[in-house]
Design a protein around this motif. Structure first.
Motif, PDB file in Angstrom:
ATOM      1  N   ARG A 234       0.816  -1.338   0.031  1.00 35.84           N
ATOM      2  CA  ARG A 234       0.092   0.052  -0.256  1.00 35.84           C
ATOM      3  C   ARG A 234       0.872   1.294   0.148  1.00 35.84           C
ATOM      4  O   ARG A 234       0.544   2.294  -0.878  1.00 35.84           O
ATOM      5  CB  ARG A 234      -0.891  -0.049   1.180  1.00 35.84           C
ATOM      6  N   ILE A 235       1.814   1.140   0.859  1.00 33.26           N
ATOM      7  CA  ILE A 235       2.883   2.376   0.762  1.00 33.26           C
ATOM      8  C   ILE A 235       3.472   2.653  -0.626  1.00 33.26           C
ATOM      9  O   ILE A 235       3.551   3.696  -1.078  1.00 33.26           O
ATOM     10  CB  ILE A 235       3.813   2.535   1.886  1.00 33.26           C
ATOM     11  N   GLU A 236       3.862   1.598  -1.201  1.00 32.71           N
ATOM     12  CA  GLU A 236       4.378   1.451  -2.623  1.00 32.71           C
ATOM     13  C   GLU A 236       3.548   2.170  -3.550  1.00 32.71           C
ATOM     14  O   GLU A 236       3.880   3.006  -4.424  1.00 32.71           O
ATOM     15  CB  GLU A 236       4.590   0.193  -2.984  1.00 32.71           C
ATOM     16  N   LYS A 237       2.363   1.899  -3.364  1.00 35.99           N
ATOM     17  CA  LYS A 237       1.158   2.193  -4.374  1.00 35.99           C
ATOM     18  C   LYS A 237       1.128   3.989  -4.234  1.00 35.99           C
ATOM     19  O   LYS A 237       1.072   4.660  -4.875  1.00 35.99           O
ATOM     20  CB  LYS A 237      -0.149   1.731  -4.159  1.00 35.99           C
ATOM     21  N   ALA A 238       0.981   4.375  -2.664  1.00 37.44           N
ATOM     22  CA  ALA A 238       0.980   5.668  -2.239  1.00 37.44           C
ATOM     23  C   ALA A 238       2.241   6.470  -3.091  1.00 37.44           C
ATOM     24  O   ALA A 238       1.935   7.715  -3.347  1.00 37.44           O
ATOM     25  CB  ALA A 238       0.715   5.751  -0.820  1.00 37.44           C
ATOM     26  N   ALA A 239       3.337   5.871  -2.754  1.00 39.52           N
ATOM     27  CA  ALA A 239       4.438   6.515  -2.973  1.00 39.52           C
ATOM     28  C   ALA A 239       4.882   6.288  -4.734  1.00 39.52           C
ATOM     29  O   ALA A 239       5.797   6.880  -5.117  1.00 39.52           O
ATOM     30  CB  ALA A 239       5.470   6.107  -2.249  1.00 39.52           C
ATOM     31  N   ASN A 240       4.222   5.622  -5.446  1.00 43.82           N
ATOM     32  CA  ASN A 240       4.437   5.216  -6.525  1.00 43.82           C
ATOM     33  C   ASN A 240       5.680   4.478  -6.918  1.00 43.82           C
ATOM     34  O   ASN A 240       6.605   5.033  -7.675  1.00 43.82           O
ATOM     35  CB  ASN A 240       4.191   6.497  -7.557  1.00 43.82           C
ATOM     36  N   THR A 241       6.010   3.794  -6.223  1.00 39.62           N
ATOM     37  CA  THR A 241       7.472   3.220  -6.381  1.00 39.62           C
ATOM     38  C   THR A 241       7.056   1.431  -6.135  1.00 39.62           C
ATOM     39  O   THR A 241       6.165   1.216  -5.494  1.00 39.62           O
ATOM     40  CB  THR A 241       8.315   3.575  -5.504  1.00 39.62           C
ATOM     41  N   GLN A 242       8.019   0.700  -6.171  1.00 40.77           N
ATOM     42  CA  GLN A 242       8.138  -0.705  -5.940  1.00 40.77           C
ATOM     43  C   GLN A 242       9.251  -1.447  -6.071  1.00 40.77           C
ATOM     44  O   GLN A 242      10.333  -0.669  -6.636  1.00 40.77           O
ATOM     45  CB  GLN A 242       7.095  -1.448  -7.065  1.00 40.77           C
ATOM     46  N   GLY A 243       9.187  -2.722  -5.586  1.00 34.32           N
ATOM     47  CA  GLY A 243      10.523  -3.534  -5.684  1.00 34.32           C
ATOM     48  C   GLY A 243      11.301  -3.708  -4.629  1.00 34.32           C
ATOM     49  O   GLY A 243      12.507  -4.089  -4.542  1.00 34.32           O
ATOM     50  N   LEU A 244      11.370  -2.967  -3.661  1.00 35.37           N
ATOM     51  CA  LEU A 244      12.005  -2.953  -2.339  1.00 35.37           C
ATOM     52  C   LEU A 244      11.502  -3.733  -1.001  1.00 35.37           C
ATOM     53  O   LEU A 244      10.409  -4.282  -1.155  1.00 35.37           O
ATOM     54  CB  LEU A 244      12.455  -1.518  -1.999  1.00 35.37           C
ATOM     55  N   GLY A 245      12.454  -3.985   0.121  1.00 41.09           N
ATOM     56  CA  GLY A 245      11.776  -4.745   0.926  1.00 41.09           C
ATOM     57  C   GLY A 245      10.949  -3.784   1.996  1.00 41.09           C
ATOM     58  O   GLY A 245      10.747  -2.608   1.685  1.00 41.09           O
ATOM     59  N   PHE A 246      10.659  -4.297   3.066  1.00 39.42           N
ATOM     60  CA  PHE A 246       9.570  -3.834   3.853  1.00 39.42           C
ATOM     61  C   PHE A 246      10.105  -2.387   4.591  1.00 39.42           C
ATOM     62  O   PHE A 246       9.671  -1.209   4.313  1.00 39.42           O
ATOM     63  CB  PHE A 246       8.860  -4.602   5.147  1.00 39.42           C
ATOM     64  N   ASN A 247      11.532  -2.815   5.397  1.00 40.97           N
ATOM     65  CA  ASN A 247      11.877  -1.657   5.979  1.00 40.97           C
ATOM     66  C   ASN A 247      12.254  -0.380   5.149  1.00 40.97           C
ATOM     67  O   ASN A 247      12.191   0.755   5.513  1.00 40.97           O
ATOM     68  CB  ASN A 247      13.003  -2.283   6.823  1.00 40.97           C
ATOM     69  N   PRO A 248      13.076  -0.720   3.974  1.00 38.47           N
ATOM     70  CA  PRO A 248      13.405   0.399   3.104  1.00 38.47           C
ATOM     71  C   PRO A 248      12.001   1.182   2.640  1.00 38.47           C
ATOM     72  O   PRO A 248      11.980   2.482   2.597  1.00 38.47           O
ATOM     73  CB  PRO A 248      13.970  -0.103   1.851  1.00 38.47           C
TER      74      PRO A 248
END
Length: 583
Positions: free
Chosen positions: A391-405
Motif C-alpha cells: 500500500r505504501i508503494e502504491k501511495a509513493a508510486n514505487t515498487q521492488g524494495l523490502g519492507f524496511n526500506p
C-alpha cells in the motif's frame, strides 16, 4: 540489514535471525533464506535467559502446524543482540537501536504527497479503491479454483475487500454476483421453510433456489451459453439494479413470476403471499436440472456478504432459533450445490463471508464436514508487513524494495520511546503492540499518523507523531470492539468503565468480579454473569491472560485456540489503555 548467509545445519536444524519480537506477548518471527518467515513462541526458546531481541541469530527446528511454519527448540546464539542496554540503579532496561539500514529516499514533496494519500485511505472496502490497493491474497486463488466456499474472519480482516475484488474482476470467463445481507428480509423468509426438512435444515431448499436463480441470471450474460437459451433466461430474469437480497427477492417475486419458459414446466405467482401446488423441492430440482444441462465452462461466483451488518438486532432471533437455522441451512445449501455441480464438472461456486464470532455460534453435526471448504483470515506479522509495503508503494508510486526500506521512506529511523523513555521499539513494532493484528487496525493507525504529521508541517512521521496518534487510535479500537461485542453484551460500553474505575493494566479476576457485582446490585448493568462477560471480553481480545510460568501475555487474536484461564491474572489490551484512561 539481515544476514544473508543463514544456513541449514546438520540434523535438520535451521539457522535464522529474529526479524520481529513482541516481548510482552512472548512471540516473534525468524527470518531464513526461505520466502516465509518462521513463527516462534517464548516457550520454544530453550535458553530464554538470553535476551531475545530483533537481530539475534538463532538455531531451531522447523515444523509445520496448521499449514504454517513454526520454530521449535529455538536456541539463541550468544553475542548477537541488536539492542543496547542501559541501567538505572539495580534495574536493567533494553532499548532498540535506531534503524540503520537502507531506505527509499523521497523528496519532501513526495513524502507529503504520500502522506496525503495515506490520510485518505478508507477502512471500508466498499469505499476503497480496491483496484489500486488490493493485495493479491492466496484466498482469492483458492476461491476461484473452487477450493474454498466459507471465508471466516474477524471484522477488519479483509472479508469485504476480497468480495469487492472478486466482484470487480474483469474476465469474460468469470461471472460474479454479490448478495448483500444488509437489510436482509429474515422475517419474510422464516415463513418460507420447507416442511420436508426438520430444524435447522428447513431453509436449505430456499437458499438453493436463491443461489440457482443467481446462477441462471448470470448465465444469461455469458457468451458461452447458446443464444436461444439466453433469450429464455432474459424473459424470466431481466437485468436488475439492486444487489441486496431484499430487493432481489421482491423483484423476482413481484407479479407473475414463471420459470416454465426455461423448459421445465414450472410456473408460480406471488410465492411470498400465495400458496402454489409445486413444492420448494420441485422448483429447485427443475432449476438445478436447467443449470446442469445448460451451464458452460465459465466460472460462476455467488458471494454472500455483510451478514454482520444487522448483527446487533439478530441476537433476539438467534435466541428464538430462526436466525441460526437460516444460517446453518445456508452453509448446507452451499455444500449441497458444490457436491451436485461438481459431479457435472461445473465451475459453480457459492461463497459465504462471515464473522468468526457468528460462525462459532453454529453448533451442527455437519460442521466438521465444512472444514475442507473453509479458510480463516488470520494475519501473521510478515503478511501485515507485505500488505503495508504494497500500500505504501502504491501511495509513493514505487515498487521492488523490502519492507524496511519502504517503511522508512515515510517513517523516521528513530525508535519510539515508552515506559518513561526507559524502553524503545522500532516504529512498526510499537504500532503493532496497539493493534489486534488486523489490516484495518494498521491502516487506521497509519491514517492518523499521516494526518497528524501533515498538520505539524509534513515530512517523515516522527516518534513524537506516533506517540500522539496512540490516543486517537485507542478511541477507534474501543469503538470497533464495542460494535463487535454489542450484539452479545448490549451494555458493553458501561462494562468497559469498570476497567477505567480500577485503573490497572493487570488485575485479578476477583477485582473485576467485585466491582462488576456492585454494578449489578446498583442496576447499572443488566448482564448478570461476570464470568460470561470475562469470557466474551477474552474472546474479542479486550483482555488476555498473564501466564504465571513465564509472565507473558496470552491474547486470543494471537492464539486462536486460547481460552480464558480463571486462575491467572488478566491484562487489558494495550491498544485500549488510553481510551479507558488507564495511562
Amino acid at each position: 540489514m539481515y544476514n544473508e548467509n543463514l544456513k541449514l545445519i546438520g540434523g535438520g536444524i535451521m539457522q535464522g535471525q529474529i526479524c520481529f519480537y513482541n516481548d510482552e506477548r512472548g512471540f516473534g518471527f525468524i527470518k531464513t533464506n526461505h520466502e516465509q518467515d518462521c513463527y516462534f513462541h517464548i516457550e520454544s526458546v530453550e535458553n530464554n535467559e538470553e535476551k531475545i531481541a530483533v537481530g539475534s541469530l538463532v538455531e531451531f527446528d522447523e515444523r509445520i502446524f496448521s499449514g504454517r511454519k513454526r520454530a521449535t527448540r529455538v536456541k539463541i546464539l550468544p553475542s548477537t543482540s541488536k539492542q543496547r542496554s542501559s541501567t538505572d540503579g539495580s534495574k536493567k532496561f533494553f532499548k532498540t537501536a535506531d534503524y540503520a539500514g537502507e531506505f527509499l529516499v523521497l523528496s519532501s514533496n513526495e513524502i507529503d504527497q504520500t502522506l496525503i494519500e495515506i490520510s485518505n485511505w478508507k477502512l471500508e472496502a466498499k469505499l476503497e479503491d480496491t483496484i489500486r490497493y488490493f493485495l493479491p491474497m492466496p484466498e482469492v486463488g483458492e476461491i476461484l479454483r473452487g477450493r474454498r466456499s466459507y471465508v471466516i474472519g474477524r471484522k477488519g480482516t479483509g472479508k469485504s475487500a476480497i468480495v469487492s475484488h472478486l466482484y470487480d474482476i474483469s474476465d469474460k470467463e468469470i461471472y460474479t454476483e454479490k448478495l448483500s445481507f444488509k437489510n436482509f428480509p429474515f422475517n419474510d423468509l422464516y415463513d418460507l421453510n420447507d416442511s420436508h426438512f426438520t430444524k435447522p435444515n428447513q431453509y436449505i431448499t430456499l437458499w438453493k433456489y436463491i443461489i440457482y436463480s443467481s446462477i441462471v441470471q448470470m448465465m444469461g450474460t455469458s457468451k458461452g451459453i447458446d443464444k436461444k437459451i439466453r433469450k429464455k433466461i432474459h424473459k424470466v430474469y431481466p437485468e436488475r439494479d439492486v444487489s441486496d437480497l431484499k430487493g432481489l427477492l421482491r423483484k423476482w417475486t413481484s407479479g407473475d413470476f414463471s420459470i416454465s419458459v426455461l423448459g421445465h414446466g414450472f410456473s408460480f405467482a406471488n410465492w411470498f403471499s400465495k400458496k402454489v401446488e409445486s413444492s420448494w423441492m420441485e422448483r429447485v430440482d427443475r432449476l438445478e436440472g436447467f443449470v446442469a444441462e445448460n451451464c458452460d465452462e465459465a466460472t460462476y461466483l455467488v458471494l454472500f456478504d455483510e451478514l454482520d451488518e444487522d448483527y446487533k438486532e439478530m441476537m433476539t432471533q438467534f435466541i428464538n432459533g430462526g436466525y441460526i437455522h437460516l444460517l446453518t441451512s445456508l452453509f448446507k445449501a452451499v455444500q449441497d450445490i458444490r457436491s451436485v455441480m461438481g459431479k457435472y464438472s461445473k465451475n459453480i461456486y457459492p461463497v459465504i463471508f462471515l464473522r468468526d464470532d457468528i460462525y462459532d455460534l453454529i453448533t451442527d453435526a455437519d460442521k466438521t464436514k465444512w472444514l475442507d471448504l473453509t479458510t480463516r483470515l488470520d494475519w501473521t506479522i510478515p503478511e501485515i508487513q507485505k500488505l503495508l509495503k504494497y500500500r505504501i508503494e502504491k501511495a509513493a508510486n514505487t515498487q521492488g524494495l523490502g519492507f524496511n526500506p519502504v517503511w522508512h521512506s515515510i517513517f523516521d529511523v528513530k525508535s519510539v520511546p515508552y515506559a518513561n523513555r526507559k524502553k524503545s521499539l522500532h516504529s512498526f513494532d510499537y504500532i503493532t503492540r496497539s493493534t489486534q493484528g488486523r489490516p484495518r487496525d494498521f491502516i487506521h493507525y497509519l491514517q492518523v499518523c499521516a494526518e497528524s504529521q501533515l498538520e505539524n508541517g509534513g515530512g517523515k512521521i516522527s516518534a513524537k507523531t506516533i506517540l500522539s496518534a496512540d490516543k486517537a487510535y485507542s478511541n477507534y479500537l474501543k469503538s470497533e470492539l464495542i460494535d463487535e461485542i454489542h450484539g452479545v453484551i448490549p451494555d458493553i460500553n458501561t462494562i468497559l468503565r469498570i476497567f477505567t474505575q480500577i485503573r490497572k493494566w493487570i488485575l485479578t479476576i476477583d477485582e473485576f468480579r467485585r466491582i462488576y457485582r456492585d454494578y449489578v446490585d446498583r442496576q447499572i448493568i443488566e448482564t448478570k454473569d461476570p464470568d460470561f462477560v470475562l469470557q466474551t471480553l477474552f474472546y474479542f481480545s479486550v483482555i488476555g491472560n498473564v501466564s504465571r510460568q513465564r509472565n507473558y501475555h496470552i491474547f486470543r487474536h494471537e492464539h486462536s485456540e486460547a481460552v480464558l484461564n480463571f486462575h491467572e491474572n488478566i491484562v487489558i489490551h494495550r491498544g485500549l489503555m488510553k481510551s479507558l484512561q488507564i495511562i
